[in-house]
Structure formats: structure tokens, C-alpha cells
Design a protein around this motif. Structure first.
Motif, mmCIF file in Angstrom:
data_model
loop_
_atom_site.group_PDB
_atom_site.id
_atom_site.type_symbol
_atom_site.label_atom_id
_atom_site.label_comp_id
_atom_site.label_asym_id
_atom_site.label_seq_id
_atom_site.Cartn_x
_atom_site.Cartn_y
_atom_site.Cartn_z
ATOM 1 N N ARG A 288 24.696 -25.891 54.186
ATOM 2 C CA ARG A 288 23.683 -24.843 54.407
ATOM 3 C C ARG A 288 24.146 -23.511 53.817
ATOM 4 N NH1 ARG A 288 21.915 -24.094 60.154
ATOM 5 N NH2 ARG A 288 20.309 -22.913 59.096
ATOM 6 N N LEU A 289 25.437 -23.237 53.969
ATOM 7 C CA LEU A 289 25.983 -21.992 53.424
ATOM 8 C C LEU A 289 25.883 -21.999 51.896
ATOM 9 C CD1 LEU A 289 27.386 -19.363 54.332
ATOM 10 C CD2 LEU A 289 29.559 -20.501 53.998
ATOM 11 N N SER B 240 16.891 -23.917 55.817
ATOM 12 C CA SER B 240 16.756 -23.005 54.690
ATOM 13 C C SER B 240 16.813 -21.535 55.059
ATOM 14 C CB SER B 240 15.433 -23.275 53.972
ATOM 15 O OG SER B 240 15.308 -24.620 53.674
ATOM 16 N N SER C 123 18.793 -31.847 38.270
ATOM 17 C CA SER C 123 18.438 -30.853 39.287
ATOM 18 C C SER C 123 18.314 -29.465 38.667
ATOM 19 C CB SER C 123 19.449 -30.864 40.434
ATOM 20 O OG SER C 123 20.694 -30.429 39.971
ATOM 21 N N PHE D 296 19.538 -16.794 43.271
ATOM 22 C CA PHE D 296 18.181 -16.878 42.721
ATOM 23 C C PHE D 296 17.311 -15.714 43.200
ATOM 24 C CE2 PHE D 296 18.938 -21.608 42.274
ATOM 25 C CZ PHE D 296 19.025 -21.542 40.902
ATOM 26 N N LEU E 299 15.042 -29.284 37.015
ATOM 27 C CA LEU E 299 13.961 -29.070 37.986
ATOM 28 C C LEU E 299 13.873 -27.590 38.380
ATOM 29 C CD1 LEU E 299 14.355 -32.116 40.405
ATOM 30 C CD2 LEU E 299 12.381 -31.604 38.971
ATOM 31 N N ILE E 300 15.052 -26.990 38.631
ATOM 32 C CA ILE E 300 15.081 -25.568 39.015
ATOM 33 C C ILE E 300 14.471 -24.721 37.894
ATOM 34 C CG2 ILE E 300 16.616 -23.606 39.471
ATOM 35 C CD1 ILE E 300 18.542 -25.601 40.835
ATOM 36 N N THR F 134 10.522 -25.345 52.564
ATOM 37 C CA THR F 134 11.651 -24.941 51.726
ATOM 38 C C THR F 134 11.269 -23.710 50.922
ATOM 39 O OG1 THR F 134 12.474 -27.184 51.570
ATOM 40 C CG2 THR F 134 13.147 -25.689 49.846
ATOM 41 N N SER F 135 12.129 -22.706 50.991
ATOM 42 C CA SER F 135 11.765 -21.438 50.358
ATOM 43 C C SER F 135 12.234 -21.357 48.910
ATOM 44 C CB SER F 135 12.367 -20.292 51.151
ATOM 45 O OG SER F 135 13.766 -20.460 51.224
ATOM 46 N N GLY F 136 13.302 -22.056 48.593
ATOM 47 C CA GLY F 136 13.890 -21.939 47.253
ATOM 48 C C GLY F 136 13.116 -22.710 46.208
ATOM 49 N N THR G 283 14.777 -19.810 56.604
ATOM 50 C CA THR G 283 13.480 -19.147 56.488
ATOM 51 C C THR G 283 12.778 -19.215 57.833
ATOM 52 O OG1 THR G 283 12.533 -21.220 55.744
ATOM 53 C CG2 THR G 283 13.133 -19.638 54.050
ATOM 54 N N GLY H 162 14.502 -28.202 43.331
ATOM 55 C CA GLY H 162 15.755 -28.582 42.670
ATOM 56 C C GLY H 162 16.964 -27.932 43.300
ATOM 57 N N GLN H 163 16.738 -26.881 44.101
ATOM 58 C CA GLN H 163 17.878 -26.184 44.707
ATOM 59 C C GLN H 163 18.574 -27.079 45.737
ATOM 60 O OE1 GLN H 163 16.995 -22.260 46.227
ATOM 61 N NE2 GLN H 163 18.959 -22.107 47.256
ATOM 62 N N TRP H 164 17.762 -27.672 46.626
ATOM 63 C CA TRP H 164 18.340 -28.601 47.602
ATOM 64 C C TRP H 164 18.919 -29.827 46.886
ATOM 65 C CZ3 TRP H 164 20.530 -28.044 51.882
ATOM 66 C CH2 TRP H 164 20.036 -27.229 52.899
ATOM 67 N N THR H 165 18.247 -30.257 45.804
ATOM 68 C CA THR H 165 18.716 -31.436 45.058
ATOM 69 C C THR H 165 20.128 -31.193 44.538
ATOM 70 O OG1 THR H 165 16.429 -31.727 44.367
ATOM 71 C CG2 THR H 165 18.046 -33.077 43.260
ATOM 72 N N LEU H 166 20.317 -30.021 43.943
ATOM 73 C CA LEU H 166 21.626 -29.680 43.393
ATOM 74 C C LEU H 166 22.700 -29.656 44.491
ATOM 75 C CD1 LEU H 166 23.337 -28.652 40.989
ATOM 76 C CD2 LEU H 166 22.632 -26.356 41.579
ATOM 77 N N TYR I 177 23.677 -23.578 50.195
ATOM 78 C CA TYR I 177 22.258 -23.377 49.878
ATOM 79 C C TYR I 177 21.919 -21.878 49.930
ATOM 80 C CZ TYR I 177 17.202 -23.670 50.178
ATOM 81 O OH TYR I 177 15.863 -23.493 49.951
ATOM 82 N N LEU I 178 22.465 -21.207 50.954
ATOM 83 C CA LEU I 178 22.202 -19.779 51.121
ATOM 84 C C LEU I 178 22.764 -18.991 49.940
ATOM 85 C CD1 LEU I 178 21.145 -17.697 53.268
ATOM 86 C CD2 LEU I 178 23.504 -17.438 53.930
#
Lengths: 307, 173
Positions: free
Chosen positions: B117-118, A130, A20, B127, A23-24, B70-72, A132, B75-79, B120-121
């Protein structure tokens, strides 16, 4: 695993995390394959989204309407009296009327400013996870919609096209917390930067500390170089409160955005900008005062009775 | 074994992802609504082993990253989902009283959704993302927990049934 665990599980976890992070890194370095993957998945999903919008959009507001049940009780009682077929027809008709009305108003706005537009239907709302504020529309590169094009409705600025796919596009709404647009105040022509806040209000920060804002001032898009991403003159909102904090370098104000993002169904993408800046031509007209009839009464003293 | 289980469950996740993107996203719900896919993934992970939870999180996170909304970065959600999937399954691993109790599953998923979610934020902020209105974020996280409490009991019977049908039968064989 709980007490130290087997090495295989640990190795799996570490390798997944490393993948991951890889990927980032690839995405942040702008590797084209990643964009291609997202584009491909959106192309595959958009037909389902269009079908979903067709089937579920008429009842899409059901849950939000439930919270206003008390206020619409009269309407609900009235609808109960109608039979199922008529009710379905009414919902479909209302949906079509609403879209027609939105389309008409956006074309009026575009006609006044001489914008060349492509109209589009909203096929999906943004991710709820997200943080957004985005929408997906059913027009894409096949219709001439490209990234960094302005998106409007009859009320004003909706946002900007962030991603464009063959038959759909992702629009970042002006309420998104990452949204920034150069703005000017209609009339005084003061300029500033408007930032989305994730709500129906945005914050305007003036660039000049010599001028002042007042409640009710109309905020318009200032326009970008080569009219991308923003064409000039699009109404954004109006000032609802001004921060007059002593010692502040520049003045800031809360701006209520004109567009109601929860009821968006038809929007227009500006694909061709006007040759000249429309200036303040798109400022919404204020309410016309209703004349109040006045009656003048002349009091005439009656003759006093004679003793 | 993990790869086989992962491949078996992939079509189910693909269907739930499609439902999320084409149906759930059409509804305007109080507080920003809920992510059916996120709830489903965490519930699914809570029923498996930590390794399978991490692998499930990896697959689900990849799908979430592929979503155009998805805005990020990819791989961000994956992590986040690898860690969330691992953590939620680790908490209940080996404790049948925990997994067998529907209330504890509802509570753990309802807590896990806003925390995920937090996370992720926070990673998004690292980032260079924008925070926006703190109050709005608070409302959104709170309402996601509320919606999760409402949705998980509806999902749980079918999810547990599919999970046990797929994995318990396979492991016996």
C-alpha cells in the motif's frame, strides 16, 4: 531463479512490467478503451454491490459499534431481552427510519435552496487500499446523474460525482485528500479554498490577508462557474481552530466537516441548480438558548429583639 | 505452464474480487478495514514460484485497477502487484521451512500488505496524487497490518488447500 534464474522467468517479469507501464501510459494519455473497461466492470459489479448493500448494510456498522461497546452496554442489555424476530425487525426499522430521516433532511435542504435533486442510496464504501475517500451510489446516468455534480445530505456537502455509470456513480467525498472546493465564510463573505485531509477535518486557506476568521464561523461552498462541479451555498463545516502564525501570507483554519461520512446511507445529487444564489440561507441554525428561570429574593431584616 | 495455471486460478480471484467489492466494502471497520483481495493475492503468491507470483500479481492488479474506487491510473496497481507478487514468492522460494510454517506466512503477508500500500501511495505521489493527513496514512497502514494478522489465519487453511489441490495435482499430471 534465486541464483540468477532462468531467462524465461526474467523475460516474463520484464514483459509484465512493460505491459503495466504501457497501461499507465495509455490511461494517462486518456485512451477511451481504458475508461470503457472500468465502466464495463463497474456495470457488471454494481448489481452485486446493490445486493450486498441490501443484505449486509443493516449489520455494516457492527464492527465499528464493537469499539463503542462500553458506552452502549445499556442498549445491548436491553436488546438481549428481546427475541430474535423483534430484534431483526428493529434493526430493519431503524435502518429505514435513519434513511427516511436523512432523506427528509436532504430534501429540506434542497427545498430551501431550490436545488433539483436526485436521491440515491450508498451501495458501497471506497477502496481501503488506495487511500481515497469515496462512496458508490445507486443512481447513475440513467437517473440524470453526470460527472461533476454536487452531492449533498441534510447536513451539507458530501462531495462531487467523479464517475458516472448507467446505474451507479462514484462520489469523491469532501474528506478525500485530493478534494478542493472554493469556499466562503457565511456572514463576512470572505473567500478561500478548502482542502480535504483524509479525516473529518479539512483545511481552509483564505485568499485575502486583510480579513480574519474566528472559531465557529460557518463555511459554505462558493459555487463554480455554471454551477459545476459545485452549486453555491451548500454548508460545508465550521471553523474549529485558526492558525494565526506570524508571517503567514494568508490565514488558514481547521474546519470540522458537518457530514458524518461513517453513517452515510442516503444522499442527494444536485441535478438542477437554482436561478439565484441562496447566499446564507442554508447556514445551520444555532442551538436555541433554553430560558433559565430566575428567582429574586429580597432579604428583609427582622426586627431586632428589644433588650 | 504459467498461462494454464494463471487461467485456472482466475475464477477464484474473480470470486474473491466480487466478495471484496460487494460484501467487505459494506462494513465500516476500525482503521479503514482491510482488503480481502489484496491479502488473498499476496498469500496466494507466497505459496507459488516467483514467476507465478508475478503473473498472479499482474492479474490481481488488473482487477484492482478496474475497480471504480481506484484513484490512480489504470496499470498502477498492476505494476505494484507484479512486484509485490514476485517479491513475496521470491522470499520463500525453495525454502520449505518457510512455506510450511504458518506463522512465517502470516508475518510475511502482514508486512507485505502495508508495504504494498505504501508503494502504491509513493507511486501515486509520483503521478501527482495527494498525500493528505500523514497521521491518517500511518494509522491506515498500521491497521491494515493488524487486520491482515487477524484475517490471514482464517484464510490460510482454505487458500493452501485450494492452491495445493490445483497446482500440485496438475503438476503431477
Amino acid at each position: 531463479m534465486r541464483n540468477g534464474g532462468d531467462n524465461r522467468g526474467r523475460l516474463l517479469l520484464i514483459s509484465l512490467i512493460v505491459t503495466s507501464l504501457f497501461l499507465i501510459t495509455l490511461d494517462l494519455r486518456g485512451v477511451q478503451v481504458i475508461d470503457g473497461l472500468r465502466s464495463g466492470s463497474q456495470t457488471a459489479v454494481s448489481p452485486f454491490q446493490s445486493a450486498g448493500a441490501k443484505v449486509f448494510r443493516p449489520v455494516g456498522n457492527f464492527f465499528s459499534d464493537v469499539t463503542r461497546l462500553g458506552r452502549t452496554r445499556g442498549e445491548i442489555e436491553k436488546l438481549k431481552a428481546e427475541n430474535e424476530k423483534l430484534r431483526q425487525n428493529l434493526i430493519n426499522r431503524r435502518n429505514a427510519d435513519s434513511e427516511l430521516s436523512q432523506l427528509k433532511s436532504v430534501l429540506d435542504l434542497a427545498g430551501t435552496a431550490k436545488y433539483k435533486v436526485v436521491s440515491a442510496k450508498v451501495i458501497s464504501l471506497g477502496s481501503t487500499s488506495s487511500f481515497t475517500q469515496t462512496i458508490s451510489i445507486d443512481a447513475g446516468t440513467d437517473d440524470g446523474v453526470k460527472e461533476n455534480m454536487t452531492v449533498i445530505t441534510g447536513l451539507g456537502l458530501v462531495g462531487v460525482v467523479k464517475k458516472s455509470y448507467p446505474n451507479s456513480a462514484l462520489v469523491q467525498l469532501s474528506s478525500d485528500s485530493a478534494f478542493r472546493v472554493g469556499a466562503r465564510v457565511a456572514g463576512s463573505q470572505q473567500i478561500g479554498i478548502l482542502s480535504g485531509q483524509g479525516t473529518s477535518k479539512a483545511v481552509l486557506q483564505l485568499l485575502d490577508n486583510l480579513t480574519t476568521l474566528k472559531i465557529g464561523d460557518v463555511i459554505l461552498a462558493r459555487g463554480s462557474q455554471n454551477n459545476s462541479p459545485f452549486v453555491p451555498g451548500v454548508p460545508i463545516g465550521e471553523v474549529t481552530s485558526v492558525d494565526n502564525a506570524a508571517g503567514a501570507v494568508t490565514q488558514t483554519a481547521d474546519v470540522r466537516l458537518y457530514v458524518n461520512f461513517s453513517t452515510l446511507s442516503v444522499v442527494a445529487v444536485v441535478v438542477g441548480s437554482p436561478k439565484s444564489d441562496p447566499r446564507d440561507a442554508l447556514v445551520p441554525k444555532g442551538p436555541v438558548p433554553i430560558p433559565v428561570p430566575t428567582v429574586t429574593i429580597y432579604a428583609t431584616p427582622s426586627e431586632s429583639p428589644k433588650p | 505452464m504459467f498461462a494454464r495455471r494463471f487461467l485456472i486460478s482466475f475464477p477464484i480471484f474473480a470470486i474473491v474480487y466480487l466478495i471484496q467489492e460487494s460484501v467487505v466494502s459494506q462494513f465500516r471497520i476500525f482503521g479503514g478495514g482491510f482488503s480481502l483481495f489484496l491479502i488473498f493475492t499476496l498469500l496466494w503468491s507466497a505459496l507459488g514460484t516467483p514467476e507465478l507470483g508475478a503473473l498472479t500479481g499482474f492479474g490481481a492488479g488488473l482487477l484492482m485497477d478496474l475497480s471504480q474506487t481506484t484513484s490512480g491510473p489504470m496499470g498502477q496497481w498492476t505494476l505494484i502487484m507484479i512486484l509485490a507478487g514476485f517479491a513475496i514468492s521470491y522470499l520463500g522460494y525453495g525454502d520449505d521451512n518457510f512455506r510450511g510454517n504458518p506463522i512465517s506466512l502470516v508475518v510475511i503477508v502482514a508486512i507485505a500488505v502495508p508495504i504494498t500500500r505504501l508503494a502504491y501511495l509513493i507511486i501515486g505521489l509520483m503521478f501527482g496524487g495527494d498525500l493528505g493527513s500523514t497521521f491518517q496514512i500511518f494509522i491506515s497502514l498500521l491497521s491494515s497490518a493488524f487486520w491482515t494478522v487477524a484475517v490471514v489465519p482464517l484464510l490460510m487453511p482454505s487458500v493452501t488447500r485450494i492452491h495445493s489441490t490445483l497446482f500440485e495435482e496438475k503438476s503431477r499430471g
